[in-house]
Design a protein around this motif. Structure first.
Motif, PDB file in Angstrom:
ATOM      1  N   LEU A  94      18.589  27.620 -29.814  1.00  0.00           N
ATOM      2  CA  LEU A  94      17.618  28.191 -28.869  1.00  0.00           C
ATOM      3  C   LEU A  94      16.930  27.048 -28.128  1.00  0.00           C
ATOM      4  O   LEU A  94      16.571  26.041 -28.721  1.00  0.00           O
ATOM      5  N   LYS A  95      16.700  27.254 -26.813  1.00  0.00           N
ATOM      6  CA  LYS A  95      16.161  26.167 -25.959  1.00  0.00           C
ATOM      7  C   LYS A  95      14.733  25.777 -26.387  1.00  0.00           C
ATOM      8  O   LYS A  95      14.460  24.660 -26.752  1.00  0.00           O
ATOM      9  N   SER A  96      13.826  26.744 -26.325  1.00  0.00           N
ATOM     10  CA  SER A  96      12.446  26.431 -26.704  1.00  0.00           C
ATOM     11  C   SER A  96      11.945  27.562 -27.609  1.00  0.00           C
ATOM     12  O   SER A  96      11.199  28.442 -27.190  1.00  0.00           O
ATOM     13  N   PRO A  97      12.402  27.555 -28.865  1.00  0.00           N
ATOM     14  CA  PRO A  97      12.148  28.706 -29.722  1.00  0.00           C
ATOM     15  C   PRO A  97      10.665  28.911 -30.029  1.00  0.00           C
ATOM     16  O   PRO A  97       9.894  27.956 -30.084  1.00  0.00           O
ATOM     17  N   LYS A  98      10.318  30.194 -30.214  1.00  0.00           N
ATOM     18  CA  LYS A  98       8.958  30.511 -30.676  1.00  0.00           C
ATOM     19  C   LYS A  98       8.998  30.524 -32.195  1.00  0.00           C
ATOM     20  O   LYS A  98       9.854  31.189 -32.800  1.00  0.00           O
ATOM     21  N   LEU A 148      13.111  17.224 -42.358  1.00  0.00           N
ATOM     22  CA  LEU A 148      14.409  17.872 -42.554  1.00  0.00           C
ATOM     23  C   LEU A 148      14.377  19.336 -42.105  1.00  0.00           C
ATOM     24  O   LEU A 148      15.304  19.819 -41.452  1.00  0.00           O
ATOM     25  N   VAL A 149      13.289  20.035 -42.435  1.00  0.00           N
ATOM     26  CA  VAL A 149      13.194  21.452 -42.071  1.00  0.00           C
ATOM     27  C   VAL A 149      13.179  21.606 -40.546  1.00  0.00           C
ATOM     28  O   VAL A 149      13.878  22.450 -39.981  1.00  0.00           O
ATOM     29  N   SER A 150      12.397  20.780 -39.859  1.00  0.00           N
ATOM     30  CA  SER A 150      12.310  20.916 -38.399  1.00  0.00           C
ATOM     31  C   SER A 150      13.667  20.629 -37.764  1.00  0.00           C
ATOM     32  O   SER A 150      14.082  21.299 -36.828  1.00  0.00           O
ATOM     33  N   GLU A 151      14.389  19.675 -38.340  1.00  0.00           N
ATOM     34  CA  GLU A 151      15.717  19.346 -37.801  1.00  0.00           C
ATOM     35  C   GLU A 151      16.708  20.495 -38.042  1.00  0.00           C
ATOM     36  O   GLU A 151      17.444  20.897 -37.136  1.00  0.00           O
ATOM     37  N   GLU A 152      16.684  21.034 -39.253  1.00  0.00           N
ATOM     38  CA  GLU A 152      17.597  22.151 -39.562  1.00  0.00           C
ATOM     39  C   GLU A 152      17.372  23.325 -38.615  1.00  0.00           C
ATOM     40  O   GLU A 152      18.307  23.933 -38.113  1.00  0.00           O
ATOM     41  N   LEU A 153      16.093  23.593 -38.393  1.00  0.00           N
ATOM     42  CA  LEU A 153      15.762  24.773 -37.597  1.00  0.00           C
ATOM     43  C   LEU A 153      16.071  24.583 -36.118  1.00  0.00           C
ATOM     44  O   LEU A 153      16.720  25.424 -35.495  1.00  0.00           O
ATOM     45  N   LEU A 154      15.620  23.480 -35.577  1.00  0.00           N
ATOM     46  CA  LEU A 154      15.760  23.304 -34.122  1.00  0.00           C
ATOM     47  C   LEU A 154      17.198  22.995 -33.731  1.00  0.00           C
ATOM     48  O   LEU A 154      17.611  23.298 -32.627  1.00  0.00           O
ATOM     49  N   GLU A 155      17.948  22.383 -34.635  1.00  0.00           N
ATOM     50  CA  GLU A 155      19.349  22.080 -34.302  1.00  0.00           C
ATOM     51  C   GLU A 155      20.294  23.129 -34.892  1.00  0.00           C
ATOM     52  O   GLU A 155      21.508  22.968 -34.840  1.00  0.00           O
ATOM     53  N   ASN A 156      19.730  24.167 -35.458  1.00  0.00           N
ATOM     54  CA  ASN A 156      20.488  25.287 -36.025  1.00  0.00           C
ATOM     55  C   ASN A 156      21.643  24.808 -36.905  1.00  0.00           C
ATOM     56  O   ASN A 156      22.811  25.128 -36.668  1.00  0.00           O
TER      57      ASN A 156
END
Ligand SMILES: Cc1cc2nc3c(=O)[nH]c(=O)nc-3n(C[C@H](O)[C@H](O)[C@H](O)COP(=O)(O)OP(=O)(O)OC[C@H]3O[C@@H](n4cnc5c(N)ncnc54)[C@H](O)[C@@H]3O)c2cc1C
Length: 397
Positions: A25-29, A374-382
Protein backbone atom coordinates in the motif's frame (compact mmCIF):
# COMPACT_ATOMS: atom_id res chain seq x y z
CA UNK A 1 28.94 -6.15 18.36
CA UNK A 2 29.80 -2.85 16.66
CA UNK A 3 27.37 -0.88 14.53
CA UNK A 4 28.87 -2.17 11.28
CA UNK A 5 28.55 -5.82 12.33
CA UNK A 6 25.02 -5.11 13.43
CA UNK A 7 24.03 -3.62 10.09
CA UNK A 8 25.68 -6.50 8.26
CA UNK A 9 23.96 -9.08 10.42
CA UNK A 10 20.61 -7.39 10.02
CA UNK A 11 21.12 -7.34 6.30
CA UNK A 12 21.99 -11.02 6.23
CA UNK A 13 19.10 -11.97 8.43
CA UNK A 14 16.42 -9.88 6.84
CA UNK A 15 16.86 -8.81 3.24
CA UNK A 16 17.88 -11.83 1.18
CA UNK A 17 15.36 -14.30 2.45
CA UNK A 18 12.43 -12.09 3.45
CA UNK A 19 9.20 -13.39 1.93
CA UNK A 20 7.04 -10.84 0.14
CA UNK A 21 3.26 -11.01 0.41
CA UNK A 22 2.69 -9.06 -2.80
CA UNK A 23 1.01 -5.67 -3.12
CA UNK A 24 2.40 -2.77 -1.06
CA UNK A 25 0.00 0.00 0.00
CA UNK A 26 1.32 3.47 -0.96
CA UNK A 27 0.49 5.43 2.18
CA UNK A 28 -1.37 3.04 4.45
CA UNK A 29 -3.58 4.15 7.32
CA UNK A 30 -2.44 2.47 10.52
CA UNK A 31 -3.80 2.56 14.06
CA UNK A 32 -1.55 1.46 16.91
CA UNK A 33 -3.48 0.34 19.98
CA UNK A 34 -1.51 0.86 23.20
CA UNK A 35 0.97 3.64 24.00
CA UNK A 36 3.50 1.70 26.05
CA UNK A 37 7.12 1.44 24.95
CA UNK A 38 6.24 -1.07 22.20
CA UNK A 39 3.31 0.81 20.65
CA UNK A 40 4.99 4.21 20.90
CA UNK A 41 8.18 3.02 19.22
CA UNK A 42 6.28 1.17 16.47
CA UNK A 43 4.12 4.25 15.81
CA UNK A 44 7.24 6.40 15.58
CA UNK A 45 9.05 4.05 13.16
CA UNK A 46 5.95 3.91 10.96
CA UNK A 47 5.39 7.66 10.80
CA UNK A 48 9.10 8.18 10.14
CA UNK A 49 8.76 5.91 7.10
CA UNK A 50 5.81 7.93 5.75
CA UNK A 51 2.71 6.06 6.95
CA UNK A 52 -0.47 7.80 8.13
CA UNK A 53 -0.46 6.76 11.80
CA UNK A 54 -2.73 7.19 14.80
CA UNK A 55 -1.90 5.91 18.27
CA UNK A 56 -4.60 5.38 20.87
CA UNK A 57 -4.50 4.37 24.53
CA UNK A 58 -7.41 3.74 26.86
CA UNK A 59 -5.55 5.72 29.50
CA UNK A 60 -2.35 7.64 28.66
CA UNK A 61 1.20 6.89 27.41
CA UNK A 62 3.19 4.66 29.78
CA UNK A 63 0.12 3.91 31.92
CA UNK A 64 0.69 0.13 31.54
CA UNK A 65 3.68 -2.10 32.33
CA UNK A 66 6.12 0.29 30.62
CA UNK A 67 5.53 3.01 33.19
CA UNK A 68 6.02 0.58 36.11
CA UNK A 69 9.01 -1.40 34.93
CA UNK A 70 12.55 -1.88 36.25
CA UNK A 71 13.75 -0.70 32.80
CA UNK A 72 16.79 -2.92 32.37
CA UNK A 73 17.85 -3.27 28.74
CA UNK A 74 18.88 -6.82 29.03
CA UNK A 75 21.29 -8.60 26.74
CA UNK A 76 22.34 -11.75 28.52
CA UNK A 77 19.67 -12.69 30.96
CA UNK A 78 19.31 -16.31 29.84
CA UNK A 79 17.08 -16.22 26.79
CA UNK A 80 16.15 -19.38 24.96
CA UNK A 81 16.07 -20.38 22.16
CA UNK A 82 19.10 -18.85 20.48
CA UNK A 83 16.92 -16.65 18.21
CA UNK A 84 15.50 -14.94 21.31
CA UNK A 85 18.98 -14.24 22.63
CA UNK A 86 19.97 -12.90 19.20
CA UNK A 87 16.94 -10.59 19.14
CA UNK A 88 18.03 -9.21 22.54
CA UNK A 89 21.57 -8.64 21.28
CA UNK A 90 20.21 -6.81 18.25
CA UNK A 91 18.00 -4.86 20.66
CA UNK A 92 21.07 -3.28 22.25
CA UNK A 93 22.38 -2.08 18.91
CA UNK A 94 18.97 -0.85 17.82
CA UNK A 95 18.84 1.33 20.98
CA UNK A 96 22.31 2.68 20.23
CA UNK A 97 21.14 3.57 16.75
CA UNK A 98 18.03 5.30 18.19
CA UNK A 99 20.26 7.24 20.56
CA UNK A 100 21.53 9.15 17.53
CA UNK A 101 17.97 10.53 17.25
CA UNK A 102 16.98 10.89 20.91
CA UNK A 103 18.67 12.05 24.07
CA UNK A 104 17.56 9.08 26.16
CA UNK A 105 18.61 8.62 29.78
CA UNK A 106 20.42 5.28 29.31
CA UNK A 107 23.44 4.14 31.32
CA UNK A 108 25.31 1.50 29.36
CA UNK A 109 27.40 0.24 32.25
CA UNK A 110 26.50 -3.46 32.19
CA UNK A 111 25.18 -5.60 35.03
CA UNK A 112 26.47 -7.78 37.87
CA UNK A 113 24.46 -10.79 38.94
CA UNK A 114 24.76 -13.45 41.61
CA UNK A 115 22.60 -15.51 43.96
CA UNK A 116 22.94 -16.31 47.64
CA UNK A 117 21.39 -19.70 47.10
CA UNK A 118 23.88 -22.31 45.79
CA UNK A 119 21.57 -24.10 43.40
CA UNK A 120 20.37 -20.81 41.85
CA UNK A 121 23.99 -19.71 41.48
CA UNK A 122 24.88 -22.99 39.74
CA UNK A 123 21.85 -22.67 37.49
CA UNK A 124 22.97 -19.14 36.55
CA UNK A 125 26.45 -20.36 35.59
CA UNK A 126 25.06 -23.21 33.52
CA UNK A 127 22.79 -20.74 31.67
CA UNK A 128 25.80 -18.52 30.99
CA UNK A 129 27.75 -21.50 29.66
CA UNK A 130 24.83 -22.35 27.37
CA UNK A 131 24.80 -18.78 26.03
CA UNK A 132 28.52 -19.11 25.27
CA UNK A 133 27.74 -22.02 22.95
CA UNK A 134 25.44 -19.86 20.80
CA UNK A 135 26.70 -19.12 17.26
CA UNK A 136 27.07 -15.35 17.86
CA UNK A 137 29.12 -13.81 20.64
CA UNK A 138 27.34 -12.55 23.76
CA UNK A 139 29.48 -10.18 25.87
CA UNK A 140 29.29 -11.91 29.26
CA UNK A 141 32.04 -13.03 31.64
CA UNK A 142 32.44 -14.59 35.05
CA UNK A 143 34.59 -12.35 37.25
CA UNK A 144 36.13 -12.69 40.71
CA UNK A 145 34.78 -11.22 43.93
CA UNK A 146 37.57 -8.64 44.04
CA UNK A 147 37.01 -7.52 40.44
CA UNK A 148 33.32 -7.08 41.20
CA UNK A 149 34.11 -5.21 44.41
CA UNK A 150 36.35 -2.78 42.51
CA UNK A 151 33.57 -2.15 39.98
CA UNK A 152 30.92 -1.59 42.64
CA UNK A 153 32.42 -0.53 45.98
CA UNK A 154 28.97 0.03 47.52
CA UNK A 155 27.87 -3.53 46.86
CA UNK A 156 28.57 -6.44 49.15
CA UNK A 157 28.82 -9.76 47.30
CA UNK A 158 28.76 -11.86 50.49
CA UNK A 159 30.82 -15.03 50.29
CA UNK A 160 30.43 -15.39 46.53
CA UNK A 161 33.76 -15.95 44.82
CA UNK A 162 32.38 -15.51 41.33
CA UNK A 163 29.95 -12.99 39.84
CA UNK A 164 28.38 -12.82 36.39
CA UNK A 165 29.28 -9.64 34.53
CA UNK A 166 27.16 -8.79 31.49
CA UNK A 167 29.02 -6.07 29.68
CA UNK A 168 26.49 -4.60 27.29
CA UNK A 169 23.36 -4.22 29.43
CA UNK A 170 21.88 -0.79 30.02
CA UNK A 171 19.19 0.85 32.13
CA UNK A 172 16.84 3.43 30.67
CA UNK A 173 14.37 5.95 32.05
CA UNK A 174 11.43 4.41 30.16
CA UNK A 175 8.83 7.08 30.91
CA UNK A 176 11.17 9.82 29.74
CA UNK A 177 11.96 7.80 26.57
CA UNK A 178 8.25 7.35 25.79
CA UNK A 179 7.69 11.10 26.24
CA UNK A 180 10.54 11.92 23.84
CA UNK A 181 9.38 9.48 21.16
CA UNK A 182 5.75 10.50 21.53
CA UNK A 183 6.73 14.16 21.00
CA UNK A 184 8.72 13.34 17.86
CA UNK A 185 5.91 11.11 16.54
CA UNK A 186 3.52 14.06 16.73
CA UNK A 187 6.06 16.48 15.25
CA UNK A 188 6.33 14.16 12.23
CA UNK A 189 2.56 14.28 11.72
CA UNK A 190 1.36 11.29 13.77
CA UNK A 191 -1.93 11.69 15.63
CA UNK A 192 -2.34 10.73 19.29
CA UNK A 193 -5.77 10.11 20.79
CA UNK A 194 -5.80 9.65 24.59
CA UNK A 195 -7.83 8.43 26.31
CA UNK A 196 -9.41 6.28 23.61
CA UNK A 197 -10.36 2.67 24.18
CA UNK A 198 -10.41 0.06 21.41
CA UNK A 199 -13.71 -1.82 21.46
CA UNK A 200 -14.15 -3.85 18.29
CA UNK A 201 -12.78 -4.70 14.84
CA UNK A 202 -14.89 -4.20 11.72
CA UNK A 203 -14.02 -6.26 8.67
CA UNK A 204 -15.29 -6.74 5.13
CA UNK A 205 -14.52 -9.89 3.12
CA UNK A 206 -11.78 -10.89 5.57
CA UNK A 207 -10.05 -7.48 5.39
CA UNK A 208 -9.91 -4.94 8.21
CA UNK A 209 -12.02 -1.86 7.48
CA UNK A 210 -12.21 0.10 10.73
CA UNK A 211 -12.13 -0.16 14.50
CA UNK A 212 -14.78 0.95 16.97
CA UNK A 213 -13.50 2.92 19.94
CA UNK A 214 -15.21 4.75 22.78
CA UNK A 215 -14.35 7.96 20.87
CA UNK A 216 -15.97 6.81 17.61
CA UNK A 217 -15.05 4.78 14.52
CA UNK A 218 -11.53 4.94 13.04
CA UNK A 219 -11.16 3.88 9.38
CA UNK A 220 -7.91 2.01 8.91
CA UNK A 221 -5.95 -0.42 6.71
CA UNK A 222 -4.01 -1.92 9.62
CA UNK A 223 -4.43 -2.21 13.39
CA UNK A 224 -1.37 -3.03 15.46
CA UNK A 225 -2.15 -4.33 18.92
CA UNK A 226 0.57 -3.40 21.40
CA UNK A 227 -1.65 -3.63 24.42
CA UNK A 228 0.36 -5.74 26.84
CA UNK A 229 -1.70 -7.67 29.38
CA UNK A 230 -4.96 -6.76 27.56
CA UNK A 231 -3.92 -8.46 24.29
CA UNK A 232 -6.02 -11.60 24.72
CA UNK A 233 -9.08 -9.67 25.83
CA UNK A 234 -8.86 -7.22 22.92
CA UNK A 235 -8.25 -9.84 20.22
CA UNK A 236 -10.09 -12.88 21.58
CA UNK A 237 -6.83 -14.86 21.80
CA UNK A 238 -5.45 -17.28 24.36
CA UNK A 239 -1.73 -16.50 24.43
CA UNK A 240 -1.02 -15.07 27.89
CA UNK A 241 -0.29 -16.45 31.34
CA UNK A 242 -1.75 -14.64 34.32
CA UNK A 243 0.25 -11.39 34.62
CA UNK A 244 2.51 -11.30 37.69
CA UNK A 245 2.99 -8.14 39.75
CA UNK A 246 6.31 -6.49 40.61
CA UNK A 247 6.96 -3.58 42.97
CA UNK A 248 9.21 -0.74 41.84
CA UNK A 249 10.65 1.93 44.17
CA UNK A 250 12.11 5.21 42.92
CA UNK A 251 14.23 7.43 45.19
CA UNK A 252 14.87 11.15 45.09
CA UNK A 253 18.15 11.86 43.25
CA UNK A 254 21.28 11.23 45.34
CA UNK A 255 25.03 11.27 44.73
CA UNK A 256 26.44 8.42 42.66
CA UNK A 257 26.26 5.09 44.51
CA UNK A 258 25.99 2.48 41.73
CA UNK A 259 27.44 2.29 38.22
CA UNK A 260 25.97 -0.94 36.96
CA UNK A 261 22.69 -2.76 37.26
CA UNK A 262 23.02 -4.73 40.48
CA UNK A 263 21.07 -7.96 40.19
CA UNK A 264 21.39 -9.01 43.82
CA UNK A 265 19.57 -11.53 46.01
CA UNK A 266 15.87 -10.60 46.03
CA UNK A 267 16.18 -7.06 44.68
CA UNK A 268 17.52 -5.42 41.49
CA UNK A 269 19.00 -1.93 41.68
CA UNK A 270 20.23 0.70 39.25
CA UNK A 271 20.80 4.42 39.37
CA UNK A 272 19.63 6.74 36.60
CA UNK A 273 21.76 9.54 35.14
CA UNK A 274 19.63 12.03 37.11
CA UNK A 275 20.66 10.31 40.38
CA UNK A 276 17.36 8.52 41.14
CA UNK A 277 17.83 4.99 42.46
CA UNK A 278 15.41 2.38 41.11
CA UNK A 279 14.77 -0.79 43.10
CA UNK A 280 12.76 -3.69 41.76
CA UNK A 281 11.68 -6.74 43.68
CA UNK A 282 12.54 -10.03 41.99
CA UNK A 283 9.56 -12.02 43.19
CA UNK A 284 6.01 -10.72 43.02
CA UNK A 285 3.17 -11.09 45.50
CA UNK A 286 2.39 -14.60 46.73
CA UNK A 287 -0.22 -16.46 44.66
CA UNK A 288 -2.83 -16.29 47.41
CA UNK A 289 -2.90 -12.49 46.99
CA UNK A 290 -3.99 -12.68 43.37
CA UNK A 291 -7.69 -12.56 44.16
CA UNK A 292 -7.24 -9.39 46.16
CA UNK A 293 -5.24 -7.91 43.29
CA UNK A 294 -7.73 -8.88 40.55
CA UNK A 295 -8.15 -5.31 39.33
CA UNK A 296 -4.39 -5.04 38.81
CA UNK A 297 -3.81 -1.78 40.64
CA UNK A 298 -0.65 0.26 39.98
CA UNK A 299 -0.73 1.69 43.51
CA UNK A 300 -1.19 0.27 47.00
CA UNK A 301 -4.60 0.93 48.59
CA UNK A 302 -3.08 2.91 51.48
CA UNK A 303 0.10 4.69 52.56
CA UNK A 304 0.43 2.09 55.31
CA UNK A 305 0.65 -0.83 52.83
CA UNK A 306 3.02 1.16 50.67
CA UNK A 307 5.36 1.77 53.60
CA UNK A 308 5.22 -1.86 54.68
CA UNK A 309 6.37 -3.07 51.24
CA UNK A 310 8.93 -0.28 50.89
CA UNK A 311 10.52 -1.21 54.23
CA UNK A 312 10.69 -4.89 53.25
CA UNK A 313 12.34 -4.20 49.87
CA UNK A 314 14.74 -1.64 51.37
CA UNK A 315 15.75 -4.08 54.13
CA UNK A 316 16.56 -6.76 51.50
CA UNK A 317 18.55 -4.27 49.42
CA UNK A 318 20.47 -2.97 52.45
CA UNK A 319 21.65 -6.54 53.13
CA UNK A 320 24.00 -6.30 50.15
CA UNK A 321 24.64 -2.56 49.68
CA UNK A 322 25.98 0.51 51.45
CA UNK A 323 24.55 4.01 51.17
CA UNK A 324 20.85 3.26 50.90
CA UNK A 325 20.25 4.31 54.54
CA UNK A 326 19.98 7.95 53.56
CA UNK A 327 17.87 7.69 50.40
CA UNK A 328 14.30 8.91 50.32
CA UNK A 329 11.75 6.91 48.32
CA UNK A 330 9.44 9.24 46.42
CA UNK A 331 7.44 6.76 44.33
CA UNK A 332 6.18 3.23 44.91
CA UNK A 333 4.34 1.46 42.12
CA UNK A 334 3.08 -1.96 41.15
CA UNK A 335 3.59 -3.17 37.58
CA UNK A 336 1.93 -6.14 35.85
CA UNK A 337 4.11 -8.23 33.57
CA UNK A 338 2.70 -9.24 30.19
CA UNK A 339 3.75 -12.88 29.97
CA UNK A 340 3.25 -15.01 26.85
CA UNK A 341 2.41 -18.58 27.86
CA UNK A 342 5.76 -19.85 26.57
CA UNK A 343 7.63 -16.69 27.73
CA UNK A 344 8.65 -15.92 24.12
CA UNK A 345 7.57 -12.70 22.35
CA UNK A 346 4.44 -12.76 20.19
CA UNK A 347 4.99 -10.73 17.02
CA UNK A 348 3.17 -10.96 13.71
CA UNK A 349 0.00 -10.95 11.68
CA UNK A 350 -3.18 -12.44 13.04
CA UNK A 351 -4.33 -14.63 10.20
CA UNK A 352 -8.11 -14.57 10.76
CA UNK A 353 -8.49 -10.98 9.45
CA UNK A 354 -6.14 -9.35 6.95
CA UNK A 355 -4.64 -6.16 8.42
CA UNK A 356 -4.25 -7.16 12.07
CA UNK A 357 -0.87 -7.38 13.73
CA UNK A 358 0.13 -8.12 17.31
CA UNK A 359 3.30 -7.29 19.27
CA UNK A 360 3.34 -8.45 22.87
CA UNK A 361 6.19 -9.57 25.07
CA UNK A 362 7.89 -9.59 28.40
CA UNK A 363 11.31 -7.90 28.25
CA UNK A 364 9.51 -5.30 26.16
CA UNK A 365 11.82 -2.53 27.39
CA UNK A 366 14.85 -4.49 26.16
CA UNK A 367 13.27 -5.37 22.82
CA UNK A 368 11.26 -2.27 21.88
CA UNK A 369 13.89 -0.64 19.68
CA UNK A 370 14.60 -3.71 17.53
CA UNK A 371 11.01 -4.97 17.45
CA UNK A 372 9.66 -1.60 16.28
CA UNK A 373 12.17 -1.48 13.42
CA UNK A 374 11.32 -5.02 12.28
CA UNK A 375 7.54 -4.65 12.68
CA UNK A 376 7.41 -1.37 10.73
CA UNK A 377 9.48 -2.94 7.95
CA UNK A 378 7.32 -6.07 7.77
CA UNK A 379 4.17 -4.03 7.59
CA UNK A 380 5.13 -1.29 5.19
CA UNK A 381 7.00 -3.60 2.82
CA UNK A 382 4.31 -6.29 3.12
CA UNK A 383 6.78 -9.05 3.82
CA UNK A 384 7.82 -11.58 6.41
CA UNK A 385 11.23 -11.18 8.07
CA UNK A 386 12.75 -14.59 8.95
CA UNK A 387 14.33 -13.50 12.24
CA UNK A 388 10.77 -13.12 13.56
CA UNK A 389 9.68 -16.61 12.46
CA UNK A 390 10.10 -18.08 15.97
CA UNK A 391 7.80 -15.47 17.47
CA UNK A 392 4.66 -15.76 15.37
CA UNK A 393 1.24 -15.76 17.08
CA UNK A 394 0.20 -18.73 14.89
CA UNK A 395 2.03 -21.05 17.34
CA UNK A 396 -0.94 -20.64 19.70
CA UNK A 397 -3.56 -21.52 17.07
C1 LIG B 1 7.74 -4.80 37.68
C2 LIG B 1 8.19 -5.02 36.24
C3 LIG B 1 9.53 -4.98 35.94
C4 LIG B 1 9.93 -5.18 34.62
N1 LIG B 1 11.25 -5.08 34.32
C5 LIG B 1 11.66 -5.18 33.02
C6 LIG B 1 13.00 -4.94 32.70
O1 LIG B 1 13.82 -4.63 33.56
N2 LIG B 1 13.36 -5.05 31.39
C7 LIG B 1 12.46 -5.37 30.41
O2 LIG B 1 12.85 -5.46 29.24
N3 LIG B 1 11.16 -5.57 30.70
C8 LIG B 1 10.74 -5.47 31.98
N4 LIG B 1 9.43 -5.63 32.30
C9 LIG B 1 8.48 -5.94 31.22
C10 LIG B 1 8.16 -4.69 30.42
O3 LIG B 1 7.83 -3.64 31.28
C11 LIG B 1 7.04 -4.97 29.43
O4 LIG B 1 7.38 -6.08 28.63
C12 LIG B 1 6.78 -3.79 28.54
O5 LIG B 1 6.56 -2.62 29.29
C13 LIG B 1 5.59 -4.05 27.64
O6 LIG B 1 5.35 -2.90 26.90
P1 LIG B 1 4.03 -2.77 26.05
O7 LIG B 1 4.11 -1.47 25.35
O8 LIG B 1 3.86 -3.99 25.23
O9 LIG B 1 2.85 -2.84 27.12
P2 LIG B 1 2.30 -1.73 28.14
O10 LIG B 1 3.34 -0.82 28.59
O11 LIG B 1 1.53 -2.48 29.16
O12 LIG B 1 1.31 -0.88 27.24
C14 LIG B 1 0.08 -1.39 26.79
C15 LIG B 1 -0.89 -0.22 26.67
O13 LIG B 1 -2.06 -0.69 26.00
C16 LIG B 1 -3.15 0.04 26.51
N5 LIG B 1 -4.39 -0.69 26.18
C17 LIG B 1 -4.76 -1.91 26.58
N6 LIG B 1 -5.98 -2.22 26.09
C18 LIG B 1 -6.38 -1.16 25.37
C19 LIG B 1 -7.56 -0.86 24.65
N7 LIG B 1 -8.61 -1.71 24.59
N8 LIG B 1 -7.65 0.33 24.00
C20 LIG B 1 -6.64 1.23 24.07
N9 LIG B 1 -5.50 1.01 24.77
C21 LIG B 1 -5.38 -0.17 25.42
C22 LIG B 1 -2.86 0.13 28.00
O14 LIG B 1 -3.55 1.21 28.60
C23 LIG B 1 -1.34 0.32 28.01
O15 LIG B 1 -0.95 1.67 28.12
C24 LIG B 1 8.98 -5.42 33.60
C25 LIG B 1 7.62 -5.42 33.92
C26 LIG B 1 7.21 -5.21 35.22
C27 LIG B 1 5.76 -5.17 35.52
Amino acid sequence: MDRRTFTKLMGLLTLPSSRSFGEILKSPKIVVIGAGIIGTMIAYELVKKGADVKIIDKEFPASGASGHSFSWINATYPKKPYEYNLLSQLGIDAYKSLETEFNFDIRWNGSLEWFENDSQQEELFSEINAIREYPTYTPVEIISFSQAQRMEPNTNFGDRKQIVHSLSDGAIDTIHAIQLIQGEFERLGGESIFPCEFLKLNQQNGKLKSIDTNQGVIETDYAIFACGIETDKNLGLNTLSTPTPGIILRSKPVESLFNKIIVGPGVHIHQQKNGAIILGEQDGAPLNHFDRLKKRPNKFPSKEFEELHTERIMATAKNFTNGLESIEIEEVSIGWRPLPKDRIPIIGRIKKVDGIYVSMMHSGISLAAIVSKLVSEELLENKSIPILDNFRPSRFA
